[in-house]
Design a protein around this motif. Structure first.
Motif, mmCIF file in Angstrom:
data_model
loop_
_atom_site.group_PDB
_atom_site.id
_atom_site.type_symbol
_atom_site.label_atom_id
_atom_site.label_comp_id
_atom_site.label_asym_id
_atom_site.label_seq_id
_atom_site.Cartn_x
_atom_site.Cartn_y
_atom_site.Cartn_z
ATOM 1 N N ALA A 5 0.815 -1.214 0.000
ATOM 2 C CA ALA A 5 0.000 0.000 0.000
ATOM 3 C C ALA A 5 0.845 1.259 0.000
ATOM 4 O O ALA A 5 0.455 2.291 -0.564
ATOM 5 N N SER A 6 2.016 1.202 0.623
ATOM 6 C CA SER A 6 2.853 2.398 0.722
ATOM 7 C C SER A 6 3.438 2.813 -0.620
ATOM 8 O O SER A 6 3.687 4.000 -0.862
ATOM 9 N N ASN A 7 3.668 1.850 -1.498
ATOM 10 C CA ASN A 7 4.297 2.141 -2.792
ATOM 11 C C ASN A 7 3.356 1.990 -3.980
ATOM 12 O O ASN A 7 3.799 2.025 -5.127
ATOM 13 N N PHE A 8 2.075 1.817 -3.715
ATOM 14 C CA PHE A 8 1.101 1.652 -4.798
ATOM 15 C C PHE A 8 0.915 2.986 -5.520
ATOM 16 O O PHE A 8 0.700 4.020 -4.884
ATOM 17 N N ARG A 9 0.998 2.963 -6.836
ATOM 18 C CA ARG A 9 0.838 4.176 -7.641
ATOM 19 C C ARG A 9 -0.145 3.903 -8.778
ATOM 20 O O ARG A 9 0.254 3.525 -9.881
ATOM 21 N N PRO A 10 -1.434 4.104 -8.539
ATOM 22 C CA PRO A 10 -2.419 3.860 -9.606
ATOM 23 C C PRO A 10 -2.317 4.919 -10.705
ATOM 24 O O PRO A 10 -1.776 6.008 -10.498
ATOM 25 N N HIS A 11 -2.863 4.601 -11.854
ATOM 26 C CA HIS A 11 -2.809 5.503 -13.003
ATOM 27 C C HIS A 11 -4.057 6.362 -13.151
ATOM 28 O O HIS A 11 -3.990 7.444 -13.741
ATOM 29 N N HIS A 12 -5.193 5.887 -12.631
ATOM 30 C CA HIS A 12 -6.467 6.526 -12.966
ATOM 31 C C HIS A 12 -7.202 7.116 -11.774
ATOM 32 O O HIS A 12 -8.345 7.557 -11.915
ATOM 33 N N PHE A 13 -6.581 7.138 -10.622
ATOM 34 C CA PHE A 13 -7.120 7.833 -9.451
ATOM 35 C C PHE A 13 -5.957 8.070 -8.498
ATOM 36 O O PHE A 13 -4.852 7.552 -8.707
ATOM 37 N N LEU A 14 -6.195 8.879 -7.480
ATOM 38 C CA LEU A 14 -5.155 9.166 -6.495
ATOM 39 C C LEU A 14 -5.241 8.182 -5.330
ATOM 40 O O LEU A 14 -6.329 7.685 -5.002
ATOM 41 N N PHE A 17 -1.907 6.715 1.644
ATOM 42 C CA PHE A 17 -1.936 5.690 2.686
ATOM 43 C C PHE A 17 -1.154 6.165 3.896
ATOM 44 O O PHE A 17 0.007 6.557 3.779
ATOM 45 N N ALA A 18 -1.807 6.155 5.056
ATOM 46 C CA ALA A 18 -1.152 6.544 6.308
ATOM 47 C C ALA A 18 -1.964 6.005 7.468
ATOM 48 O O ALA A 18 -3.208 5.998 7.436
ATOM 49 N N ASP A 19 -1.264 5.543 8.490
ATOM 50 C CA ASP A 19 -1.902 5.100 9.745
ATOM 51 C C ASP A 19 -2.965 4.029 9.524
ATOM 52 O O ASP A 19 -3.989 4.002 10.213
ATOM 53 N N GLY A 20 -2.723 3.158 8.558
ATOM 54 C CA GLY A 20 -3.649 2.065 8.298
ATOM 55 C C GLY A 20 -4.832 2.426 7.428
ATOM 56 O O GLY A 20 -5.662 1.570 7.121
ATOM 57 N N VAL A 21 -4.943 3.702 7.016
ATOM 58 C CA VAL A 21 -6.088 4.167 6.225
ATOM 59 C C VAL A 21 -5.646 4.490 4.802
ATOM 60 O O VAL A 21 -4.732 5.294 4.589
ATOM 61 N N ALA A 22 -6.272 3.862 3.825
ATOM 62 C CA ALA A 22 -6.039 4.176 2.418
ATOM 63 C C ALA A 22 -7.162 5.083 1.927
ATOM 64 O O ALA A 22 -8.341 4.830 2.211
ATOM 65 N N THR A 23 -6.792 6.131 1.215
ATOM 66 C CA THR A 23 -7.787 7.051 0.656
ATOM 67 C C THR A 23 -7.713 7.009 -0.860
ATOM 68 O O THR A 23 -6.664 7.295 -1.451
ATOM 69 N N VAL A 24 -8.813 6.629 -1.483
ATOM 70 C CA VAL A 24 -8.959 6.612 -2.936
ATOM 71 C C VAL A 24 -9.668 7.892 -3.345
ATOM 72 O O VAL A 24 -10.781 8.162 -2.873
ATOM 73 N N THR A 25 -9.044 8.675 -4.213
ATOM 74 C CA THR A 25 -9.647 9.931 -4.661
ATOM 75 C C THR A 25 -9.851 9.900 -6.165
ATOM 76 O O THR A 25 -8.879 9.808 -6.932
ATOM 77 N N LEU A 26 -11.093 9.954 -6.593
ATOM 78 C CA LEU A 26 -11.407 10.070 -8.019
ATOM 79 C C LEU A 26 -11.013 11.480 -8.448
ATOM 80 O O LEU A 26 -11.436 12.458 -7.829
ATOM 81 N N ASN A 27 -10.211 11.586 -9.500
ATOM 82 C CA ASN A 27 -9.500 12.837 -9.734
ATOM 83 C C ASN A 27 -9.637 13.339 -11.167
ATOM 84 O O ASN A 27 -8.653 13.514 -11.883
ATOM 85 N N ARG A 28 -10.879 13.580 -11.575
ATOM 86 C CA ARG A 28 -11.121 14.290 -12.829
ATOM 87 C C ARG A 28 -12.132 15.404 -12.534
ATOM 88 O O ARG A 28 -13.258 15.405 -13.030
#
Length: 269
Positions: A5-14, A17-28
């Motif tokens: 999770a720390s090094n995951f770099r998706p292409h189509h959203f942001l 990851f910190a303190d056990g929480v992942a935040t997915v941000t739709l970014n258009r």
């Protein structure tokens, strides 16, 4: 293979990851964060991978720029769909349904933090989440009939009635009309309506991340698994699930903390 999770770099959203929480941000944000063929697939694959992400305890999904998600991109999805053959259409609808299956199957609680437009597939993403927080500006709409499609999309006819009831779900799925934040919370679609929706979602996510994550995963599994069984079967399933949780170290940590009059520090095992 584990999910980093720390090094995951998706292409189509942001992804944060910190303190056990992942935040997915739709970014258009210039288009109110619509989905494309590629973002559907990457989201599906990400949520599938979360089953292997032991360090991710909770996921928050949100949209950039004051809106959550406007659904499938009209030009990049709707247009091409009108030119596809039967096999291509079924491949697409299967993929979008698989995104919902992946969200429901991943062990982490999913919190949707919704502002502004939450329409079509965006409303489905919120619906598929475990917990939904809305800002006063949030408007949810299952728009499928507005484009000549049925309301039976990505599990809506199965999941939405369980959240808000059959009659209310039928109204929204037949008409495609929007529900405001106030109406949505009164109907039980939103858990809360708050001014700073991301702060509220993040605070709950941190609280859950500090909790017994194995037990949270079991709760999520049972919430889905007990939909289609009798009460007697559900009680038996819960007895088996709870017995498994009683063998965890977190259960023993909680007892020891209680006995010593201190707060337990859960480690997820």
């Amino acid at each position: 293979m584990s999910f980093d999770a720390s090094n995951f770099r998706p292409h189509h959203f942001l992804w944060e990851f910190a303190d056990g929480v992942a935040t997915v941000t739709l970014n258009r944000p210039e288009r109110k964060n619509p989905l494309t063929f590629e973002s559907y697939a990457e989201l599906r694959d990400t949520f599938r991978s979360l089953a292997r992400a032991k360090d991710v305890k909770v996921v928050v999904i949100r949209g950039e720029g004051g809106n959550f998600c406007s659904g499938g991109d009209v030009h990049e999805i709707i247009g091409p769909l009108t030119r596809m053959d039967d096999a291509g259409l079924l491949e697409f609808t299967t993929m979008t349904g698989d995104l919902v299956k992946a969200i429901r199957a991943c062990p982490q609680p999913i919190i949707a933090a919704v502002e502004g437009v939450c329409a079509g597939a965006g409303a489905i993403l919120a619906m598929a989440s475990d917990i939904r927080f809305a800002s006063p500006s949030a408007k949810a709409a299952f728009l499928f009939t507005r484009v000549g499609l049925s309301g039976a999309d990505m599990g809506a006819c199965a999941i939405l009635p369980r959240i808000i009831g059959h009659g209310r779900a039928a109204e929204l799925l037949f008409t495609g009309r929007s529900i405001s934040a106030d109406e949505g919370v009164a109907w039980g679609f939103w858990n809360r309506v708050v001014e700073d929706v991301l702060a509220e979602a993040s605070a709950l996510a941190l609280e859950l991340a500090r909790g017994p994550t194995f037990a949270h995963a079991m709760t999520k599994r049972q919430l889905d698994g007990e939909w289609h069984v009798s009460i007697d079967e559900a009680i038996t399933m819960e007895a088996e699930a709870q017995a498994i949780c009683m063998k965890t170290k977190d259960f023993h940590r909680a007892y020891e903390a209680f006995a010593n009059k201190r707060k337990p520090e859960f480690q997820g095992n």
